[in-house]
Motif scaffolding. Structure first.
Motif, short mmCIF file in Angstrom:
data_model
loop_
_atom_site.label_atom_id
_atom_site.label_comp_id
_atom_site.label_asym_id
_atom_site.label_seq_id
_atom_site.Cartn_x
_atom_site.Cartn_y
_atom_site.Cartn_z
N VAL A 136 0.98 -1.34 -0.17
CA VAL A 136 -0.07 0.08 -0.11
C VAL A 136 0.91 1.13 0.10
O VAL A 136 1.68 1.41 0.79
N PHE A 137 0.63 2.19 -0.89
CA PHE A 137 1.39 3.30 -1.21
C PHE A 137 0.57 4.45 -0.75
O PHE A 137 -0.39 4.63 -1.57
N ASN A 138 0.84 5.24 0.23
CA ASN A 138 0.13 6.44 0.64
C ASN A 138 0.48 7.64 -0.23
O ASN A 138 1.42 7.98 -0.08
N VAL A 139 -0.56 8.03 -0.97
CA VAL A 139 -0.39 9.10 -1.88
C VAL A 139 0.10 10.39 -1.32
O VAL A 139 1.20 11.06 -1.73
N GLY A 140 -0.36 10.86 -0.28
CA GLY A 140 -0.20 12.03 0.25
C GLY A 140 1.36 12.27 0.90
O GLY A 140 1.84 13.61 0.89
N GLN A 198 -7.62 12.34 -15.97
CA GLN A 198 -8.60 13.16 -15.59
C GLN A 198 -9.20 12.99 -14.17
O GLN A 198 -10.10 13.59 -13.76
N ILE A 199 -8.72 12.08 -13.36
CA ILE A 199 -9.16 12.09 -12.13
C ILE A 199 -8.03 12.77 -11.25
O ILE A 199 -6.53 12.47 -11.17
N PRO A 200 -8.43 13.90 -10.33
CA PRO A 200 -7.64 14.51 -9.81
C PRO A 200 -6.79 13.72 -8.53
O PRO A 200 -7.63 12.99 -7.70
N GLY A 201 -5.52 13.92 -8.51
CA GLY A 201 -4.81 13.16 -7.69
C GLY A 201 -5.45 13.52 -6.07
O GLY A 201 -5.17 12.82 -4.95
N ASP A 202 -5.82 14.82 -5.83
CA ASP A 202 -6.25 15.13 -4.25
C ASP A 202 -7.21 14.47 -4.06
O ASP A 202 -7.71 14.26 -2.75
N LEU A 203 -8.15 13.64 -4.66
CA LEU A 203 -9.14 12.84 -4.39
C LEU A 203 -8.74 11.26 -4.00
O LEU A 203 -9.62 10.54 -3.62
N ILE A 204 -7.24 11.04 -4.06
CA ILE A 204 -6.90 9.76 -4.08
C ILE A 204 -6.03 9.53 -2.92
O ILE A 204 -5.40 10.41 -2.39
N GLU A 205 -6.55 8.61 -1.98
CA GLU A 205 -5.97 8.34 -0.66
C GLU A 205 -4.45 7.31 -0.83
O GLU A 205 -3.51 7.69 -0.06
N SER A 206 -4.78 6.19 -1.47
CA SER A 206 -3.73 5.26 -1.62
C SER A 206 -3.59 4.57 -3.00
O SER A 206 -4.68 4.46 -3.54
N ILE A 207 -2.62 3.78 -3.16
CA ILE A 207 -2.52 2.87 -4.27
C ILE A 207 -2.15 1.46 -3.90
O ILE A 207 -1.24 1.61 -2.81
N GLU A 208 -2.83 0.31 -4.30
CA GLU A 208 -2.50 -1.01 -3.63
C GLU A 208 -1.93 -1.64 -4.78
O GLU A 208 -2.62 -1.72 -5.69
N VAL A 209 -0.79 -2.30 -4.64
CA VAL A 209 -0.27 -3.10 -5.68
C VAL A 209 -0.25 -4.61 -5.16
O VAL A 209 0.14 -4.96 -4.38
N ILE A 210 -1.01 -4.98 -6.05
CA ILE A 210 -1.16 -6.69 -5.44
C ILE A 210 -0.53 -7.53 -6.95
O ILE A 210 -1.29 -7.56 -7.72
N THR A 211 0.53 -8.09 -6.82
CA THR A 211 1.15 -8.70 -7.69
C THR A 211 0.65 -10.06 -7.80
O THR A 211 0.85 -10.63 -9.08
N ASN A 212 0.19 -10.86 -6.97
CA ASN A 212 -0.42 -12.01 -6.88
C ASN A 212 -1.80 -12.24 -6.28
O ASN A 212 -1.81 -12.55 -5.11
N PRO A 213 -2.84 -11.76 -6.77
CA PRO A 213 -4.16 -11.59 -6.27
C PRO A 213 -4.56 -13.07 -5.85
O PRO A 213 -4.26 -14.04 -6.66
N SER A 214 -5.40 -12.90 -4.65
CA SER A 214 -5.84 -14.24 -4.32
C SER A 214 -7.47 -14.45 -4.91
O SER A 214 -7.78 -13.78 -5.92
N SER A 215 -7.83 -15.40 -4.69
CA SER A 215 -9.14 -16.03 -5.37
C SER A 215 -10.39 -15.07 -5.34
O SER A 215 -11.41 -15.05 -5.97
N ARG A 216 -10.31 -14.20 -4.41
CA ARG A 216 -11.29 -13.34 -4.05
C ARG A 216 -11.46 -12.36 -5.01
O ARG A 216 -12.64 -11.62 -5.17
N TYR A 217 -10.37 -11.98 -5.67
CA TYR A 217 -10.28 -10.74 -6.87
C TYR A 217 -10.74 -11.68 -8.14
O TYR A 217 -10.56 -12.85 -8.44
N ASP A 218 -11.17 -10.79 -9.20
CA ASP A 218 -11.45 -11.18 -10.39
C ASP A 218 -10.14 -11.73 -10.98
O ASP A 218 -8.86 -11.36 -10.45
N ALA A 219 -10.27 -12.75 -11.80
CA ALA A 219 -8.97 -13.52 -12.42
C ALA A 219 -8.37 -12.65 -13.51
O ALA A 219 -7.31 -12.84 -14.01
N GLU A 220 -9.01 -11.50 -13.97
CA GLU A 220 -8.50 -10.47 -14.92
C GLU A 220 -7.24 -9.95 -14.30
O GLU A 220 -7.14 -9.48 -13.36
N GLY A 221 -6.25 -9.65 -15.51
CA GLY A 221 -5.16 -9.14 -15.14
C GLY A 221 -4.01 -9.99 -14.98
O GLY A 221 -3.65 -10.53 -13.79
#
Length: 801
Positions: A136-140, A198-221
């Motif tokens: 998790v990378f906190n934008v601010g 076109q998404i202002p960065g001021d409205l973003i809290e954090s970025i999550e990087v998930i390199t090997n997602p678990s089964s709860r996530y869509d298989a897409e990607g």
């Protein structure tokens, strides 16, 4: 799947029936008035928690605008705990309720500098947080992100690169899934590259990087998931943040993010307005030699993309009771871009003598509208960790690209006039349910299902004016694409911890029903397939400060809308980028091993990974005898890649922070197309280093460097690129506001440089999408401290303790 639906429905009905059958006990109000000691001012929106004599939490409220509170209370003995930011905790004991109300009168709360100091230190977010299956990378915390947009922010995230066209890659692969708040969103649907800008960065809290997602996530990607977490909070009272930005080249905007929480209702709203221009320039050289003909031409281009965009989100959390919460949100994004370009072609003969100069100009308008409505119901149970969540979402998107072209030479009286229209409409329906059941001390079982329907229509055409000044459609650039996608999924996952060993394993099944139809040429392809996607995560704690992790996942990447669309862009009359309606998904086996070391002054996360890909999609460049170049994606090859990655944070002094990331990998692709072998074998790397320091406790300074090394492709090579960013910030207005100055790409070096070579063909290009950016940003915080805790601490009744 039907059985799972029945179970979820019964659970929901049982929850509502239980609510209906509860018989209320006789309750009497415990009341009082909170004031600040020393000045007797009412203490607004302080947290008041009522505990029984044996320290069991009974209820909780907040004081109103006059500092008053009232808690309906059954007969018994209790005590109160009153908490408020920067104030000392207050305990009021000896409360006895005996068949009548209890008025505690005026309760004075003392300020505490010690409490405030501890809160600031304890609540400060680190720039990076490490969890089992994600970073998790906190934008601010990154000054170069202030006043920027989502695309700029992603480019500052370790392991992530964004090229000059706005395409996002994770660990060198562009097959990455981008989510908003953990779910698919129309905000990045049809045209992710432009939408992210076109998404202002001021409205973003954090970025999550998930390199090997678990089964709860869509298989897409294929390579993983990037989850953009938007700002939202449930603090009591009225609080929020406001931001204004000005920059050169033109970048002006403002945003706010506010919420109002009172008792069981939390109202949230955010809005961002942004006007920006993106001037860019580039040049290229094309050489073609064959037995029939030879030619050379050079091209220079100047373009400016930009316009006005608006983002509005409204939402409400309603805490029904201790265990049930209902959340609804509505968001709308409207924008209009005006994109202009000027291309100059210089044609040379075989002796490198200039024979002709051609000018081509474009004026494009590009209005977009995106609307989303979402509803979430979450139920928690008396058993800790047990929960049921149901989500529904509707997305409606509309985009129209209208362009006018004028092409002429210096010795022509009249030039060539063309125009193009490209209309894209999308509807998306989504519903999903997730259930978590804990067992034993650390175990849990998770299951869920999801269905999504995506309907997309695209009408495109190119018109050319004839000598009689009439407009005629060019048949080769006229069609109507209908894309219908239905994906149904169900998953089951279990996890448990045995002393120092943690295991999580899951299986996801997805059924895909995809119909692609070009109506005017009557080309149709219908794909129906079912896949099972397993995932395994293992973790072992070597010592208190060291953990090792192993993970595996099987994933796919379906072709995006732009990859399927036969028509893409007509700006360049000699280089045509088009999609391929016959593309099939890519499949990937992904393995990863990691080691996390926590040190006194930093952390080190090291990972090695391997990916085996089937049906890899690559853009193939082909040239005809007239010099017309076409770039088309195809399922070309089988790919293998492996690499080493590390992320390092180090704080040598309390006022000085370092972080660095590097991804070193080898990628090998090989496949046949039109009886020709295409292959590549490249060793390359990407990296980022950032340093932030506080200068005499008066201001913060940050410098960062991004670097992407050269790499080979199946038809050539991409050259190195790098960028330097600087930032300086200072708190003003007694810490309630912050002014930030920053510059992105200080040396104007973030260019895309590539070479393509094949039999009888050579191309070299150099393009800078957006020039150096200077920004000044003012941020003001309303009833909110600068440093914010990782998440709001909330008790079982949905309120802050």
């Amino acid at each position: 799947m039907k059985e799972l639906l029945v179970i979820l429905c019964l659970l929901t009905l049982h929850a509502h029936r239980s609510l209906a059958q509860e018989e209320p006990l006789a309750k009497y109000p415990v009341t009082g008035t909170l004031t600040e000691a020393g000045n007797n001012k009412p203490l607004l929106f302080a947290n008041v928690a009522l505990f029984s004599a044996d320290s069991v939490l009974v209820a909780g409220v907040t004081s109103d605008e006059n500092g008053k509170f009232s808690i309906p209370t059954p007969v018994g003995s209790y005590y109160l705990k009153i908490t408020y930011v920067a104030m000392a905790d207050k305990l009021v004991s000896g409360i006895h309720v005996v068949n009548q109300s209890v008025n505690l009168g005026i309760i004075a709360i003392k300020p505490s500098a010690t409490v405030l100091e501890e809160l600031v230190v304890r609540g400060e977010k680190s720039q990076m947080e490490l969890e089992l299956d994600k970073r998790v990378f906190n934008v601010g915390k990154d000054l170069s992100n202030v006043g920027s947009n989502a695309s700029d922010i992603l480019n500052n995230v370790p392991s992530v690169t964004v090229d000059v066209e706005g395409k996002v890659a994770l660990r060198g692969s562009q097959n990455v899934r981008i989510l908003i708040d953990g779910k698919q969103s129309g905000m990045v649907g049809m045209n992710p590259a432009e939408a992210l800008r076109q998404i202002p960065g001021d409205l973003i809290e954090s970025i999550e990087v998930i390199t090997n997602p678990s089964s709860r996530y869509d298989a897409e990607g294929e390579v993983g998931i990037l989850n953009i977490v938007m700002k939202k909070n449930v603090r009591y009272g009225l609080n929020g943040s406001f931001m204004a930005t000005a920059g050169y080249p033109a970048n002006f905007g403002g945003s706010f993010n506010i919420n109002f929480r009172k008792k069981k209702t939390n109202l949230i709203a955010s809005y961002g307005l942004m006007y920006r221009e993106g001037p860019g320039r580039g040049n290229s050289r094309q050489e073609y030699n064959s037995a029939d003909t030879s030619f050379v031409y050079e091209q220079t281009n100047h373009r400016n993309r930009g316009g006005l965009s608006n983002n509005l989100m409204l939402g409400m959390d309603y805490f029904i009771n201790n265990f049930n919460t209902l959340t609804t949100t509505f968001s709308i994004r409207k924008s209009k871009n005006n994109n202009n370009s000027r291309l100059e072609y210089r044609d040379f003969d075989f002796n490198n003598t200039l024979t002709e100069t051609v000018i081509r100009t474009e004026k494009e308008t590009e209005p977009r509208t995106n609307f989303e409505a979402a509803l979430n119901y979450k139920k928690t149970f008396e058993r800790k960790g047990q929960s049921l969540s149901v989500d529904a979402k509707y997305i409606l998107s509309d985009e129209t690209e209208s362009s006018k072209y004028n092409q002429y030479t210096f010795n022509e009286a009249d030039g060539l006039r063309q125009r193009s229209y490209n209309t894209e409409d999308e509807k998306n329906f989504l519903i999903q349910a997730d259930y978590v059941y804990p067992f034993g001390k650390e175990g849990r079982i998770e299951t869920g299902l999801k269905s999504s329907i995506r309907l997309l229509d695209n009408d495109f055409s190119v018109h050319q004016q004839n000598p009689e000044l009439n407009w005629q459609i060019l048949p080769q650039f006229d069609n109507y694409l209908a894309y219908n996608e239905k994906i149904h999924a169900v998953y089951l996952m279990a996890s448990n911890q045995f002393n120092k060993f943690f295991i999580q394993a899951g299986l996801r099944g997805e059924y895909s029903d995809i119909l692609t139809e070009l109506k005017k040429t009557q080309e149709k392809k219908h794909r129906q397939y079912f896949n099972l996607f397993p995932s395994v995560h293992l973790s072992y704690k070597l010592q208190d400060d060291q953990t090792v992790q192993l993970s595996y996942s099987y994933r796919l990447s379906r072709p995006g809308f732009r990859d399927l669309l036969p028509f893409s862009n007509f700006s360049d009359s000699r280089v045509f980028r088009a999609g391929n309606p016959l593309l099939n998904p890519e499949y990937t086996h992904s393995f990863e091993a990691g080691h996390l070391l926590n040190m006194n002054k930093g952390t080190l996360l090291s990972s090695i990974y391997y990916r085996h890909r089937l049906g890899v999609v690559e853009n193939i460049t082909s040239v005809d005898s007239s010099g017309f170049t076409r770039l088309t994606p195809i399922n070309l090859s089988t790919g293998n890649s492996y690499g080493f990655e590390f992320t390092f944070t180090y704080d040598p002094l309390p006022w000085w922070k370092w972080n660095a990331n590097a991804n070193i990998f080898r990628a090998m692709n090989e496949g046949f197309y039109n009886d020709k072998l295409y292959k590549s074998d490249t060793y390359t790397w990407t990296g980022r280093v950032a340093s932030r320091m506080s200068i005499a406790k008066l201001m913060d300074f940050q410098a960062s460097v991004n670097y992407r090394a050269p790499r080979k492709t199946t038809q050539g090579r991409d050259l190195a690129t790098y960028a330097i960013d600087l930032g300086l910030s200072k708190d003003v207005l007694q810490g309630k506001a912050t002014v930030t100055l920053s510059v992105r790409d200080l040396l104007n070096t973030q260019k895309r440089r590539s070479v393509v070579e094949s039999a009888g063909y050579y191309s070299r290009s150099d393009f800078l999408w957006r020039s150096r950016q200077f920004l000044v940003t003012f941020a003001y915080r309303l009833n909110r401290s600068k440093e914010k805790a990782k998440s709001d601490s909330r008790s079982d009744f949905g309120e802050e303790e």
